[in-house]
Design a protein around this motif. Structure first.
Motif, PDB file in Angstrom:
ATOM      1  N   ARG A   1      11.651  -4.701  -1.298  1.00 56.64           N
ATOM      2  CA  ARG A   1      12.701  -3.957  -0.580  1.00 56.64           C
ATOM      3  C   ARG A   1      13.636  -3.313  -1.592  1.00 56.64           C
ATOM      4  NH1 ARG A   1      17.542  -4.921   2.433  1.00 56.64           N
ATOM      5  NH2 ARG A   1      17.733  -7.062   1.661  1.00 56.64           N
ATOM      6  N   SER A   2      13.278  -2.105  -2.002  1.00 54.42           N
ATOM      7  CA  SER A   2      14.031  -1.431  -3.068  1.00 54.42           C
ATOM      8  C   SER A   2      15.210  -0.645  -2.501  1.00 54.42           C
ATOM      9  CB  SER A   2      13.101  -0.501  -3.860  1.00 54.42           C
ATOM     10  OG  SER A   2      12.450   0.415  -2.993  1.00 54.42           O
ATOM     11  N   GLU A   3      16.093  -1.382  -1.843  1.00 55.06           N
ATOM     12  CA  GLU A   3      17.302  -0.773  -1.292  1.00 55.06           C
ATOM     13  C   GLU A   3      18.468  -1.039  -2.232  1.00 55.06           C
ATOM     14  OE1 GLU A   3      17.637  -2.397   2.618  1.00 55.06           O
ATOM     15  OE2 GLU A   3      15.690  -1.592   3.267  1.00 55.06           O
ATOM     16  N   GLU A   4      19.523  -0.258  -2.070  1.00 55.32           N
ATOM     17  CA  GLU A   4      20.627  -0.287  -3.029  1.00 55.32           C
ATOM     18  C   GLU A   4      21.252  -1.669  -3.159  1.00 55.32           C
ATOM     19  OE1 GLU A   4      23.562   2.683  -2.424  1.00 55.32           O
ATOM     20  OE2 GLU A   4      22.154   4.374  -2.606  1.00 55.32           O
ATOM     21  N   ASP A   5      21.438  -2.371  -2.041  1.00 53.41           N
ATOM     22  CA  ASP A   5      22.081  -3.678  -2.120  1.00 53.41           C
ATOM     23  C   ASP A   5      21.194  -4.692  -2.831  1.00 53.41           C
ATOM     24  OD1 ASP A   5      20.275  -3.596   0.010  1.00 53.41           O
ATOM     25  OD2 ASP A   5      21.342  -5.135   1.146  1.00 53.41           O
TER      26      ASP A   5
ATOM     27  N   PRO B   1       0.793  -1.235   0.000  1.00 54.70           N
ATOM     28  CA  PRO B   1       0.000   0.000   0.000  1.00 54.70           C
ATOM     29  C   PRO B   1       0.822   1.281   0.000  1.00 54.70           C
ATOM     30  CG  PRO B   1      -0.085  -1.088   2.148  1.00 54.70           C
ATOM     31  CD  PRO B   1       0.547  -2.047   1.208  1.00 54.70           C
ATOM     32  N   ASP B   2       2.054   1.216   0.411  1.00 53.11           N
ATOM     33  CA  ASP B   2       2.892   2.419   0.455  1.00 53.11           C
ATOM     34  C   ASP B   2       3.769   2.568  -0.786  1.00 53.11           C
ATOM     35  OD1 ASP B   2       1.908   3.088   3.004  1.00 53.11           O
ATOM     36  OD2 ASP B   2       3.381   1.771   3.971  1.00 53.11           O
ATOM     37  N   THR B   3       3.614   1.649  -1.754  1.00 47.38           N
ATOM     38  CA  THR B   3       4.421   1.682  -2.976  1.00 47.38           C
ATOM     39  C   THR B   3       3.517   1.974  -4.164  1.00 47.38           C
ATOM     40  OG1 THR B   3       5.954   0.053  -2.073  1.00 47.38           O
ATOM     41  CG2 THR B   3       6.000   0.397  -4.459  1.00 47.38           C
ATOM     42  N   SER B   4       3.824   3.020  -4.906  1.00 47.93           N
ATOM     43  CA  SER B   4       3.045   3.326  -6.109  1.00 47.93           C
ATOM     44  C   SER B   4       3.639   2.602  -7.308  1.00 47.93           C
ATOM     45  CB  SER B   4       3.045   4.833  -6.381  1.00 47.93           C
ATOM     46  OG  SER B   4       4.333   5.247  -6.825  1.00 47.93           O
ATOM     47  N   GLY B   5       2.876   2.555  -8.385  1.00 46.75           N
ATOM     48  CA  GLY B   5       3.398   1.981  -9.616  1.00 46.75           C
ATOM     49  C   GLY B   5       4.615   2.726 -10.126  1.00 46.75           C
ATOM     50  N   GLY B   6       4.617   4.041  -9.938  1.00 49.91           N
ATOM     51  CA  GLY B   6       5.778   4.826 -10.356  1.00 49.91           C
ATOM     52  C   GLY B   6       7.019   4.501  -9.552  1.00 49.91           C
ATOM     53  N   ASP B   7       6.838   4.317  -8.244  1.00 50.58           N
ATOM     54  CA  ASP B   7       7.971   3.930  -7.397  1.00 50.58           C
ATOM     55  C   ASP B   7       8.554   2.589  -7.846  1.00 50.58           C
ATOM     56  OD1 ASP B   7       7.551   6.174  -5.801  1.00 50.58           O
ATOM     57  OD2 ASP B   7       6.285   5.096  -4.373  1.00 50.58           O
ATOM     58  N   ALA B   8       7.646   1.636  -8.082  1.00 45.12           N
ATOM     59  CA  ALA B   8       8.093   0.303  -8.491  1.00 45.12           C
ATOM     60  C   ALA B   8       8.783   0.354  -9.840  1.00 45.12           C
ATOM     61  CB  ALA B   8       6.901  -0.643  -8.532  1.00 45.12           C
ATOM     62  N   GLU B   9       8.228   1.097 -10.776  1.00 39.85           N
ATOM     63  CA  GLU B   9       8.829   1.214 -12.102  1.00 39.85           C
ATOM     64  C   GLU B   9      10.260   1.733 -12.019  1.00 39.85           C
ATOM     65  OE1 GLU B   9       8.420   4.247 -15.886  1.00 39.85           O
ATOM     66  OE2 GLU B   9       6.550   3.525 -14.996  1.00 39.85           O
ATOM     67  N   LYS B  10      10.464   2.780 -11.224  1.00 37.39           N
ATOM     68  CA  LYS B  10      11.796   3.377 -11.119  1.00 37.39           C
ATOM     69  C   LYS B  10      12.786   2.406 -10.478  1.00 37.39           C
ATOM     70  CE  LYS B  10      14.978   6.642 -11.004  1.00 37.39           C
ATOM     71  NZ  LYS B  10      16.054   5.958 -10.261  1.00 37.39           N
ATOM     72  N   ALA B  11      12.402   1.762  -9.392  1.00 44.51           N
ATOM     73  CA  ALA B  11      13.319   0.834  -8.719  1.00 44.51           C
ATOM     74  C   ALA B  11      13.658  -0.345  -9.616  1.00 44.51           C
ATOM     75  CB  ALA B  11      12.696   0.350  -7.416  1.00 44.51           C
TER      76      ALA B  11
ATOM     77  N   ILE C   1       1.361  -1.999 -11.694  1.00 42.34           N
ATOM     78  CA  ILE C   1       2.406  -2.142 -12.703  1.00 42.34           C
ATOM     79  C   ILE C   1       1.918  -3.148 -13.740  1.00 42.34           C
ATOM     80  CG2 ILE C   1       4.393  -1.479 -11.303  1.00 42.34           C
ATOM     81  CD1 ILE C   1       4.926  -4.452 -10.762  1.00 42.34           C
ATOM     82  N   ARG C   2       2.359  -2.938 -14.975  1.00 43.40           N
ATOM     83  CA  ARG C   2       2.021  -3.827 -16.091  1.00 43.40           C
ATOM     84  C   ARG C   2       3.318  -4.411 -16.635  1.00 43.40           C
ATOM     85  NH1 ARG C   2       0.067  -1.595 -21.926  1.00 43.40           N
ATOM     86  NH2 ARG C   2       2.192  -0.806 -21.730  1.00 43.40           N
ATOM     87  N   ALA C   3       3.329  -5.725 -16.802  1.00 41.36           N
ATOM     88  CA  ALA C   3       4.528  -6.398 -17.302  1.00 41.36           C
ATOM     89  C   ALA C   3       4.143  -7.346 -18.421  1.00 41.36           C
ATOM     90  CB  ALA C   3       5.217  -7.172 -16.180  1.00 41.36           C
ATOM     91  N   GLY C   4       4.915  -7.329 -19.504  1.00 37.14           N
ATOM     92  CA  GLY C   4       4.650  -8.202 -20.638  1.00 37.14           C
ATOM     93  C   GLY C   4       5.823  -9.109 -20.942  1.00 37.14           C
ATOM     94  N   THR C   5       5.536 -10.209 -21.653  1.00 33.78           N
ATOM     95  CA  THR C   5       6.564 -11.204 -21.956  1.00 33.78           C
ATOM     96  C   THR C   5       6.959 -11.313 -23.429  1.00 33.78           C
ATOM     97  OG1 THR C   5       4.841 -12.919 -22.092  1.00 33.78           O
ATOM     98  CG2 THR C   5       5.973 -12.628 -19.968  1.00 33.78           C
TER      99      THR C   5
ATOM    100  N   GLY D   1      17.446  -3.098 -13.845  1.00 35.82           N
ATOM    101  CA  GLY D   1      17.539  -3.673 -15.180  1.00 35.82           C
ATOM    102  C   GLY D   1      16.273  -4.339 -15.666  1.00 35.82           C
ATOM    103  N   ILE D   2      15.146  -4.081 -15.010  1.00 35.16           N
ATOM    104  CA  ILE D   2      13.854  -4.645 -15.417  1.00 35.16           C
ATOM    105  C   ILE D   2      12.956  -3.480 -15.822  1.00 35.16           C
ATOM    106  CG2 ILE D   2      11.848  -5.982 -14.696  1.00 35.16           C
ATOM    107  CD1 ILE D   2      13.668  -7.354 -12.621  1.00 35.16           C
ATOM    108  N   VAL D   3      12.641  -3.390 -17.096  1.00 33.14           N
ATOM    109  CA  VAL D   3      11.941  -2.225 -17.628  1.00 33.14           C
ATOM    110  C   VAL D   3      10.479  -2.584 -17.884  1.00 33.14           C
ATOM    111  CG1 VAL D   3      11.907  -0.449 -19.416  1.00 33.14           C
ATOM    112  CG2 VAL D   3      14.091  -1.460 -18.703  1.00 33.14           C
ATOM    113  N   LEU D   4       9.597  -2.026 -17.060  1.00 34.45           N
ATOM    114  CA  LEU D   4       8.154  -2.174 -17.254  1.00 34.45           C
ATOM    115  C   LEU D   4       7.522  -0.825 -16.920  1.00 34.45           C
ATOM    116  CD1 LEU D   4       7.472  -2.329 -14.062  1.00 34.45           C
ATOM    117  CD2 LEU D   4       7.633  -4.792 -14.367  1.00 34.45           C
ATOM    118  N   ASN D   5       6.213  -0.765 -16.788  1.00 32.66           N
ATOM    119  CA  ASN D   5       5.610   0.536 -16.539  1.00 32.66           C
ATOM    120  C   ASN D   5       4.585   0.508 -15.428  1.00 32.66           C
ATOM    121  OD1 ASN D   5       3.955  -0.773 -18.890  1.00 32.66           O
ATOM    122  ND2 ASN D   5       2.569   0.775 -18.057  1.00 32.66           N
ATOM    123  N   GLY D   6       4.523   1.633 -14.691  1.00 32.02           N
ATOM    124  CA  GLY D   6       3.430   1.834 -13.766  1.00 32.02           C
ATOM    125  C   GLY D   6       2.135   1.951 -14.550  1.00 32.02           C
ATOM    126  N   ASN D   7       1.044   1.423 -14.006  1.00 34.56           N
ATOM    127  CA  ASN D   7      -0.201   1.373 -14.777  1.00 34.56           C
ATOM    128  C   ASN D   7      -1.405   1.527 -13.856  1.00 34.56           C
ATOM    129  OD1 ASN D   7      -0.475   0.362 -17.849  1.00 34.56           O
ATOM    130  ND2 ASN D   7      -2.395  -0.034 -16.762  1.00 34.56           N
TER     131      ASN D   7
END
Length: 416
Positions: free
Chosen positions: A390-394, A324-334, A360-364, A339-345
């Motif tokens: 857990r979108s932390e640097e490590d 609930p605290d993560t938006s599609g935009g946040d997930a897309e950027k992280a 988020i929307r992901a296609g194959t 190296g995983i390119v998809l889009n907030g939706n």
């Protein structure tokens, strides 16, 4: 892939082109509307046909010197006719949106009524959003999917059509993960004496590959993109019956476009030939199998999938319950950092801004083109979950390493 001729003239552009090839090779392209065209399609699109004006249609051009343009366009038409079983095909639209525009212009007057799916529920801008020409020229009302199930409610659509009395109903979607019952929508259209436009932009390759029911011969008009799941030259296509052929052709040219992009038409011809092979049918089947595996992997990690899964090439994830605290935009950027390119939706019942939505929307398709199988896509689901959890640097750095290993195991355009 080298760009030596570009580099001789413009090193800055050559650098950007080579960097883009490197980006595609070293990351996972999972935007559902993207794919990797073959070298043959790329060569055709970069051919000398880019120099040729060919206004008109094969055998009836406004310029001389079109004999080879005619040959290429006719090949594209004939191959699309064979692929889809359409009575009439126009391969000139520059995009799926311009294919839709041609159908509207061929059949409707300004102020006529269109009934289409809401953008936040999986529709497309060119189906009637007020920011698009469609919403500005026509009286548009939009239907929705069931917010609880994520599925189209065909009975509710019929009731809404009876009340709104549209001149056209639009089906086919940009973020709907389930198979579409074209016949039921056609019945609704006929019940209110409306045209039915089926926009298969996202699933053109799945229809061509026989893994999704075809609306050709069911809907009055079928439009699509020619570069998404079908991997042909970039652009659009319109398919219809002979009854509407002349009106559609006139709406494409001169109604909405000037000269066709003949280099892109050449790419379409080559891509359609590739799509007529057994290998393409296997690719289409694998694309769907991969999407199912990806979706199951995400569900196993506690992610909520709109409609509970997928029948096609994409999965739509609603983050509101699991994150609930993560938006599609946040997930897309992280994920892009990993190296995983998809889009907030947006998702059905959206409560956030479309610029920073809840899903988020992901296609194959692109992964499948690279050779990914179900096991690979389950691994990709695991990686997505790790980053969103857990979108932390490590974590991002570790996932990036694993992405690079997957890319090396499934090289794009060779190793040179």
């Amino acid at each position: 892939m080298e760009h030596e001729h570009v580099r001789e003239v413009d090193p800055a552009v050559a650098d950007a082109l080579e960097a883009e090839v490197k980006r595609q090779r070293s990351s996972l392209q999972m935007i559902a509307s993207e794919n990797h065209a073959s070298r043959a399609v790329l060569d055709a699109q970069g051919s000398a046909l880019t120099n040729k004006y060919a206004e008109g249609y094969p055998g009836s051009r406004y310029y001389g010197g079109c004999e080879y343009a005619d040959e290429v366009e006719q090949l594209a038409i004939d191959r699309a006719t064979e692929l889809f079983g359409a009575e009439h095909v126009n391969v000139q639209p520059h995009s799926g949106t311009q294919a839709n525009q041609a159908v509207y212009f061929a059949t409707l007057e300004p102020g006529d009524k269109i009934l289409s799916l809401d953008l936040t529920h999986g529709g497309h801008l060119s189906h009637g959003h007020p920011a698009n020409f469609v919403g500005q020229l026509y009286d548009v009302e939009q239907y929705e999917v069931d917010a609880e199930t994520g599925y189209l409610d065909y009975d509710a659509l019929a009731d809404q059509a009876a009340e709104f009395d549209p001149d056209m109903i639009v089906s086919g979607y940009s973020a709907y993960p389930r198979e579409i019952e074209w016949g039921r929508i056609q019945e609704v259209a006929e019940s209110v004496d409306a045209f039915h436009l089926a926009d298969i932009a996202h699933i053109t390759g799945l229809v061509a590959g026989g893994v999704h029911e075809s609306p050709v011969g069911v809907a009055d008009f079928v439009t699509g993109s020619t570069h998404k799941t079908i991997r042909a030259g970039r652009g659009g296509i319109v398919m219809t019956s002979e009854e509407y052929a002349d009106d559609v052709d006139a709406a494409v040219f001169p109604g909405g476009q000037g000269g066709p992009l003949m280099h892109n038409v050449a790419g379409k011809a080559v891509g359609f030939k590739e799509a007529l092979t057994p290998e393409f049918e296997e690719y289409a089947r694998q694309t769907v199998a991969n999407a199912k595996a990806l979706g199951q992997s995400l569900a196993d990690h506690g992610f909520s999938l709109v409609s509970g899964g997928t029948d096609n090439h994409l999965v739509l994830v609603d983050l509101r319950e699991s994150h609930p605290d993560t938006s599609g935009g946040d997930a897309e950027k992280a994920l892009e950092d990993a190296g995983i390119v998809l889009n907030g939706n947006t998702v059905p019942g959206e409560t956030r801004s479309p610029f920073d939505p809840s899903g988020i929307r992901a296609g194959t398709p692109a992964l499948t083109t690279r050779g990914f199988d179900q096991d690979d896509c389950r691994t990709v689901g695991d990686l997505i979950a790790r980053v969103v959890d857990r979108s932390e640097e490590d974590v991002i750095a570790d996932v990036r390493d694993e992405v690079e290993s997957l890319c090396e195991a499934n090289p794009l355009y060779g190793d040179e």
